[in-house]
Design a protein around this motif. Structure first.
Motif, PDB file in Angstrom:
ATOM      1  N   GLY A   9       0.842  -1.185   0.000  1.00 31.97           N
ATOM      2  CA  GLY A   9       0.000   0.000   0.000  1.00 31.97           C
ATOM      3  C   GLY A   9       0.880   1.238   0.000  1.00 31.97           C
ATOM      4  N   LEU A  10       0.315   2.355   0.395  1.00 29.45           N
ATOM      5  CA  LEU A  10       1.077   3.603   0.407  1.00 29.45           C
ATOM      6  C   LEU A  10       2.276   3.527   1.348  1.00 29.45           C
ATOM      7  N   ALA A  11       2.104   2.868   2.499  1.00 31.74           N
ATOM      8  CA  ALA A  11       3.201   2.746   3.444  1.00 31.74           C
ATOM      9  C   ALA A  11       4.318   1.868   2.883  1.00 31.74           C
ATOM     10  N   ALA A 188       3.872  -3.587   6.792  1.00 35.36           N
ATOM     11  CA  ALA A 188       3.075  -2.442   6.339  1.00 35.36           C
ATOM     12  C   ALA A 188       1.742  -2.979   5.834  1.00 35.36           C
ATOM     13  N   GLU A 189       1.081  -3.735   6.691  1.00 29.92           N
ATOM     14  CA  GLU A 189      -0.077  -4.536   6.298  1.00 29.92           C
ATOM     15  C   GLU A 189      -1.406  -3.813   6.427  1.00 29.92           C
ATOM     16  N   GLY A 190      -1.408  -2.583   6.953  1.00 30.09           N
ATOM     17  CA  GLY A 190      -2.673  -1.938   7.203  1.00 30.09           C
ATOM     18  C   GLY A 190      -3.477  -2.716   8.233  1.00 30.09           C
ATOM     19  N   TYR A 191      -4.777  -2.830   8.016  1.00 29.25           N
ATOM     20  CA  TYR A 191      -5.621  -3.519   8.992  1.00 29.25           C
ATOM     21  C   TYR A 191      -5.263  -5.004   9.114  1.00 29.25           C
ATOM     22  N   GLY A 192      -4.547  -5.529   8.133  1.00 29.91           N
ATOM     23  CA  GLY A 192      -4.107  -6.920   8.189  1.00 29.91           C
ATOM     24  C   GLY A 192      -3.223  -7.228   9.381  1.00 29.91           C
ATOM     25  N   ILE A 193      -2.714  -6.189  10.035  1.00 31.14           N
ATOM     26  CA  ILE A 193      -1.866  -6.419  11.212  1.00 31.14           C
ATOM     27  C   ILE A 193      -2.655  -7.066  12.347  1.00 31.14           C
ATOM     28  N   LYS A 194      -3.970  -7.001  12.288  1.00 26.26           N
ATOM     29  CA  LYS A 194      -4.783  -7.644  13.318  1.00 26.26           C
ATOM     30  C   LYS A 194      -4.608  -9.162  13.291  1.00 26.26           C
ATOM     31  N   TYR A 195      -4.065  -9.687  12.187  1.00 26.26           N
ATOM     32  CA  TYR A 195      -3.835 -11.126  12.061  1.00 26.26           C
ATOM     33  C   TYR A 195      -2.350 -11.466  12.200  1.00 26.26           C
ATOM     34  N   ASN A 196      -1.568 -10.479  12.632  1.00 20.07           N
ATOM     35  CA  ASN A 196      -0.130 -10.638  12.796  1.00 20.07           C
ATOM     36  C   ASN A 196       0.149 -10.961  14.270  1.00 20.07           C
ATOM     37  N   PRO A 197       0.603 -12.160  14.596  1.00 22.32           N
ATOM     38  CA  PRO A 197       0.755 -12.550  15.999  1.00 22.32           C
ATOM     39  C   PRO A 197       1.778 -11.728  16.776  1.00 22.32           C
ATOM     40  N   TYR A 198       2.633 -10.994  16.075  1.00 24.30           N
ATOM     41  CA  TYR A 198       3.653 -10.197  16.757  1.00 24.30           C
ATOM     42  C   TYR A 198       3.158  -8.800  17.121  1.00 24.30           C
ATOM     43  N   PRO A 285      -6.612   1.745   8.365  1.00 26.69           N
ATOM     44  CA  PRO A 285      -5.844   1.396   9.564  1.00 26.69           C
ATOM     45  C   PRO A 285      -5.761   2.571  10.525  1.00 26.69           C
ATOM     46  N   THR A 286      -6.812   2.771  11.301  1.00 31.37           N
ATOM     47  CA  THR A 286      -6.878   3.917  12.208  1.00 31.37           C
ATOM     48  C   THR A 286      -6.575   3.492  13.643  1.00 31.37           C
ATOM     49  N   THR A 287      -6.153   4.454  14.438  1.00 26.72           N
ATOM     50  CA  THR A 287      -5.842   4.205  15.839  1.00 26.72           C
ATOM     51  C   THR A 287      -6.673   5.128  16.727  1.00 26.72           C
ATOM     52  N   GLY A 288      -6.805   4.744  17.995  1.00 25.23           N
ATOM     53  CA  GLY A 288      -7.628   5.521  18.912  1.00 25.23           C
ATOM     54  C   GLY A 288      -7.108   6.913  19.150  1.00 25.23           C
ATOM     55  N   ASP A 289      -5.777   7.070  19.159  1.00 28.01           N
ATOM     56  CA  ASP A 289      -5.201   8.397  19.416  1.00 28.01           C
ATOM     57  C   ASP A 289      -4.832   9.139  18.129  1.00 28.01           C
ATOM     58  N   ARG A 290      -5.260   8.604  16.985  1.00 28.60           N
ATOM     59  CA  ARG A 290      -5.024   9.230  15.680  1.00 28.60           C
ATOM     60  C   ARG A 290      -3.537   9.416  15.382  1.00 28.60           C
ATOM     61  N   ARG A 291      -2.722   8.527  15.904  1.00 26.45           N
ATOM     62  CA  ARG A 291      -1.286   8.552  15.644  1.00 26.45           C
ATOM     63  C   ARG A 291      -0.869   7.227  15.030  1.00 26.45           C
ATOM     64  N   ALA A 292       0.145   7.276  14.187  1.00 25.94           N
ATOM     65  CA  ALA A 292       0.629   6.075  13.516  1.00 25.94           C
ATOM     66  C   ALA A 292       1.296   5.126  14.497  1.00 25.94           C
ATOM     67  N   LEU A 293       1.571   3.916  14.022  1.00 25.41           N
ATOM     68  CA  LEU A 293       2.213   2.867  14.814  1.00 25.41           C
ATOM     69  C   LEU A 293       3.523   2.474  14.137  1.00 25.41           C
ATOM     70  N   LEU A 294       4.619   2.986  14.648  1.00 25.15           N
ATOM     71  CA  LEU A 294       5.937   2.730  14.078  1.00 25.15           C
ATOM     72  C   LEU A 294       6.867   2.174  15.140  1.00 25.15           C
ATOM     73  N   GLY A 295       7.768   1.292  14.711  1.00 27.77           N
ATOM     74  CA  GLY A 295       8.813   0.864  15.621  1.00 27.77           C
ATOM     75  C   GLY A 295       9.104  -0.617  15.576  1.00 27.77           C
ATOM     76  N   GLN A 302      14.161  -7.583  15.098  1.00 32.29           N
ATOM     77  CA  GLN A 302      14.248  -7.759  13.642  1.00 32.29           C
ATOM     78  C   GLN A 302      12.899  -7.514  12.962  1.00 32.29           C
ATOM     79  N   LEU A 303      11.845  -7.408  13.759  1.00 29.40           N
ATOM     80  CA  LEU A 303      10.500  -7.186  13.229  1.00 29.40           C
ATOM     81  C   LEU A 303      10.062  -5.773  13.553  1.00 29.40           C
ATOM     82  N   ALA A 304       9.515  -5.075  12.560  1.00 27.71           N
ATOM     83  CA  ALA A 304       9.093  -3.682  12.756  1.00 27.71           C
ATOM     84  C   ALA A 304       7.775  -3.445  12.043  1.00 27.71           C
ATOM     85  N   THR A 305       7.064  -2.435  12.505  1.00 25.84           N
ATOM     86  CA  THR A 305       5.772  -2.104  11.890  1.00 25.84           C
ATOM     87  C   THR A 305       5.758  -0.661  11.390  1.00 25.84           C
TER      88      THR A 305
END
Length: 347
Positions: A9-11, A188-198, A285-295, A302-305
Motif C-alpha cells: 500500500g502507500l506505506a 506495512a499490512e494496514g488492517y491486516g496487522i490484526k492477524y499478525n501474531p507479533y 488502519p486507524t488508531t484511537g489516538d489518531r497517531r501512527a504505529l511505528l517501531g 528484527q520485526l518492525a511495523t
C-alpha cells in the motif's frame, strides 16, 4: 537481503523508496486484493475540514509528499498527481466565520483562501458558497500500485503471495522467511496487522470506508467538493463519492446501508441525474489516538511495523517511512507520539 516488506500500500511503497534511495536490498510480499490504499479517494489536502485545523506535522509531511509523488511520476513514466481545488461547502454563516477565523492563523494562511468562493455550478446546492483549500489535488493510487508492482517484478523484488507469519524464523540478528534471510521484516499490512501474531495487540481500531463511483454528465465539476462527504472528479464525467465510517464491520464487502447513506447525502447536495457505476469498500488502519504505529518489536527487534496511517496515508506515508528507516539504519529516535513503545503492555 536487508529487508522483507509485507504490504504494497502507500506505506509499503514509501518504505521501498527509502530502501532504493539508500541502496538497500528488499523483497515485497503482497497478496493483492482489497485494501485501504486501493479504494481511497486519493485526495491530498493538508487541512482537517471538520475543524479547520492542521494534522500532526502536517506541513512537514505535505512538503515531503508532493515532491515524492512527482519523483514517482518520473520513475514510472506516467501521470499520477492531478492538482485540483478542494472546496468546502459552507453550512451556515457561522461556518463561513469559522473559516475566516481559521484562515487568519499563521500556520493555515498558506492553505486556506481567505475569500469566499462563489461557484456558479447550478447542479450543486451551496447557498452559503464555499471555502477553498490551496495546494490540493488527487493522486491516482490505483495506477501507482499497479505500476509500482510491475516495477518491482522487473527488479525481481516482488512476490504476489499471502504472508505466513507463523513461518518466520528468528536466528540471532537476522530473520528467515521462505528461504530468504534478511536483517528486518517491515510489516506495512494496514488492517491486516490484526492477524499478525507479533503486533496484533496494538490498538489499531480500523474503520470501514465505502465509496460509490458515479457517472454524471451534467455535473461538470472540476474541483473536489467537501460537505459531510467528498465528491472527487475522476475524469470522463465520473466522480468518487464518499466515504462512510463504520467502526463495526471489518470486511471489504460493499454494503447496501453504506450505499443508501451515500445516495441520501448525494441527493441532498446535487440536483442532476447520475448513474452509480460501482461501489468499493476497505478498512482504514486507524488508531484511537489518531497517531501512527511505528517501531521495532521490543522482544524481536528484527520485526518492525509501519502502520496506522489512517485517512492521511498520501501525506503521511513518505514522512513516516523516512522516520522508520532512519530509526532502523541510523538509530534515530522515533517521535514519541508515533512510537509503539508508548504501548508497553501490548507485547
Amino acid at each position: 537481503m536487508d529487508y522483507i516488506i509485507v504490504g504494497l500500500g502507500l506505506a509499503g511503497i514509501a518504505f521501498c523508496e527509502q530502501c532504493l534511495a539508500a541502496g538497500k536490498t528488499f523483497l515485497v510480499y503482497d497478496k493483492g486484493g482489497a485494501g485501504a490504499s486501493r479504494v481511497a479517494a486519493g485526495l491530498y489536502n493538508p487541512v482537517i475540514l471538520k475543524r479547520y485545523t492542521l494534522p500532526w506535522k502536517s506541513t512537514e509531511q505535505f512538503d515531503l509528499a508532493i515532491p515524492y509523488f512527482k519523483k514517482l511520476e518520473q520513475k514510472l513514466e506516467t501521470k499520477l498527481v492531478h492538482p485540483m481545488p478542494v472546496r468546502k461547502v459552507f453550512s451556515s454563516v457561522e461556518d463561513q466565520n469559522n473559516w475566516f477565523s481559521a484562515s487568519d492563523h499563521l500556520e493555515l494562511q498558506r492553505f486556506m483562501k481567505p475569500q469566499i468562493v462563489r461557484d456558479d455550478n447550478s447542479q450543486i446546492i451551496a447557498p452559503f458558497d464555499y471555502g477553498e483549500v490551496l495546494e490540493t489535488g488527487r493522486v491516482d493510487i490505483v495506477k501507482l500500485q499497479r505500476l509500482y508492482e510491475t516495477y518491482l517484478v522487473e527488479m525481481h523484488a516482488f512476490a504476489k503471495a499471502e504472508f505466513r507469519h507463523n513461518d518466520i524464523q528468528i536466528d540471532g540478528d537476522t530473520v528467515m522467511y521462505d528461504g530468504v534471510q534478511a536483517k528486518y521484516i517491515i510489516f506495512a499490512e494496514g488492517y491486516g496487522i490484526k492477524y499478525n501474531p507479533y503486533f496484533n495487540k496494538l490498538p489499531l481500531v480500523g474503520n470501514k470506508g465505502e465509496y460509490i463511483i458515479i457517472k454524471a454528465a451534467e455535473l461538470q465539476q472540476q474541483a473536489a467538493v467537501k460537505s459531510s462527504f467528498f465528491i472527487v472528479p475522476l475524469g470522463n464525467d465520473c466522480y468518487k463519492v464518499g466515504a462512510t465510517f463504520n467502526w463495526t464491520d471489518k470486511d471489504n464487502i460493499p454494503s447496501e446501508p453504506a450505499r443508501a447513506e451515500l445516495v441520501e447525502k448525494l441527493d441532498a447536495l446535487i440536483t442532476c441525474n447520475y448513474e452509480i457505476v460501482s461501489q468499493q469498500a476497505g478498512i482504514r488502519p486507524t488508531t484511537g489516538d489518531r497517531r501512527a504505529l511505528l517501531g521495532k518489536h521490543p522482544k524481536f527487534p528484527q520485526l518492525a511495523t509501519l502502520n496506522g496511517l489512517g485517512t492521511r496515508g498520501i501525506m503521511a506515508g513518505p514522512t513516516l517511512a523516512q522516520y522508520l528507516f532512519e530509526h532502523l539504519e541510523n538509530d534515530v529516535p522515533l517521535p514519541e507520539e508515533i512510537d509503539i513503545a508508548r504501548f508497553p503492555k501490548k507485547f
